[in-house]
Design an enzyme around this catalytic site. Structure first.
Site: not given
Ligand code: LLP
Length: 417
Positions: A239, A342, A273-275, A316
């Site tokens: 997050g 389109c 769980e960083p994304g 978003y």
């Molecule tokens: N762990 C869980 C259980 C999650 O559901 C998520 C993201 C993450 C980790 C990773 O979160 P992060 O570190 O990336 O913030 N498509 C959207 C974001 C959706 C996130 C969903 N869950 C966007 O483009 O902003």
């Protein structure tokens, strides 16, 4: 911090001119910097070096084999949410014992696959799911390691679509029912309770929600201990936000400084769980200007990437900086950058001031490394873009551009009509 910069007016990714990549790989093309990916991973990992932990990259942000493999080589695990992501993680070299599996809708086939693979743990989102996992594990003659995902009812103060830790969201088990959930789980014969999981949302730019939520989780861990349930892993979720425009998100070390005091003495291994924070600013989407068009009220720059390639602005209203790949002198104007799809909602950027572009000019849509390619689609029967990874002065296509044949792969002309 990223590795995209201008040298004499030309945009470079590390030591490679972006224009050269576009020439060879075509457009639209996603470009990732390996150096940025590695730096981001190490910064995050080192921030928490004071405690036993595993950084499980959230693959939904970017599941390209080369990206996931880069993190795996640095000791990273993976947070997966489907059988497909589990397959990709293991294929890229992530050891099963560093894989956590979340998501509200795991199917029996996916659960079997994960059990047979020997993943670290399932992050369980409902009692129904718990019972299904117990039953499946029993049938396979194994024990399923699980954590319950707790919904702490904390406002992540982010876009409502990416906020997950509120009572009204579909995720996790309400914190008031957690003790009950753990009692049920502990009594099941094919379940081994090992952890607790939380994840309150994405693109968080304040520390407060992280701290509030973790405090609730840690309190619960203490209560569970008193009740005889031993929690080995606290999965803090992901997050952490990034800078797209003028956000000022905390640095991973600031996050660590805020969370460490809360975790003092808990004696658990932490999972993160960083994304987005690992990959977002490590990538951009390069697109070519096709046409310019002006109506009485608006200027449009029509480019060859659309909402099927990068849906975040449409979905978003997300801001992504758009930069010229080659800076040039000339008159400026304000325009929307739109794709060929389109739909009125097909835009990459709105009301941007830019040097009036010509057909053939290249633009880089920045901060597109997270939730870019992974959310892309074939809408309007557009082949998905190529992906390229850069390392120093080298680059390689790490996913080929799709072809028209790819578009119909697996389809059939029904012969019964
Ligand atoms: N762990 C869980 C259980 C999650 O559901 C998520 C993201 C993450 C980790 C990773 O979160 P992060 O570190 O990336 O913030 N498509 C959207 C974001 C959706 C996130 C969903 N869950 C966007 O483009 O902003």
């Amino acid at each position: 911090m990223d590795d995209f910069r201008y040298v004499d007016g030309r945009l470079f990714c590390e030591d490679v001119a972006v224009e050269e990549i576009a020439r060879e790989a075509g457009t639209p093309v996603y470009i990732y910097s390996k150096k940025t990916l590695e730096r981001h991973f190490k910064v995050f990992d080192e921030a928490f070096s004071g405690m036993p932990h595993i950084v499980c990259f959230a693959m939904k942000a970017n599941s390209n084999q080369s990206v996931v493999g880069t993190f795996a080589k640095l000791g990273g695990g993976a947070d997966v949410v489907s059988g497909g992501e589990l397959f990709r993680a293991m294929r890229a070299g992530v050891p099963a014992e560093k894989i956590v599996y979340a998501g509200v809708g795991k199917t029996v086939a996916e659960i079997e696959y994960a059990l047979n693979s020997g993943i670290l743990m399932f992050n369980i989102e409902s009692e129904d799911e718990l019972l299904t996992i117990d039953e499946t594990a029993g049938r396979l003659g194994v024990k399923a390691r699980v954590a319950l995902r707790i919904n702490p009812d904390v406002d992540a103060q982010t876009h409502p679509y990416i906020s997950t830790g509120l009572k009204k969201n579909k995720f996790g088990i309400a914190i008031e029912h957690a003790m009950e959930g753990y009692r049920t789980a502990s009594a099941l014969s094919n379940i081994e309770v090992v952890g607790i999981h939380q994840h309150i949302g994405s693109q968080l730019t304040e520390l407060g929600p992280f701290v509030d939520s973790l405090k609730k989780t840690v309190e619960l861990v203490a209560r569970l201990k008193d009740a005889g349930v031993d929690i080995k892993y606290i999965d803090v979720g992901g997050g952490l936000g990034i800078k797209y425009l003028d956000e000022d998100p905390p640095h991973p070390s600031e996050l660590a400084d805020a969370l460490m005091p809360v975790l003092e003495g808990v004696g658990c291994t932490l999972i993160f769980e960083p994304g987005r924070v690992l990959v977002g600013n490590a990538g951009c989407l390069v697109t070519k200007v096709l046409y310019r068009k002006a109506t009485e009220v608006k200027n449009f720059v029509i480019v060859d990437a659309g909402m099927n390639d990068l849906v975040r602005p449409t979905l978003y209203q997300a801001y992504h900086a758009v930069k010229p790949v080659m800076k040039k002198e000339g008159p400026e104007y304000v325009a929307d950058v739109v794709g060929p799809i389109c739909e009125t909602g097909d835009f990459l950027a709105k009301d941007r001031t830019m040097t009036v572009p010509e057909g053939g000019d290249l633009l880089a849509v920045m901060s597109a490394g997270a939730y870019g390619f992974t959310m892309s689609s074939n809408y309007n029967s557009r082949p998905r873009a190529a992906e390229v990874m850069v390392s120093g002065g080298k680059f390689q296509v790490v996913r080929k551009r799709e072809t028209y044949e790819d578009l119909v792969k697996g389809e059939a002309l029904a012969d019964f009509s």
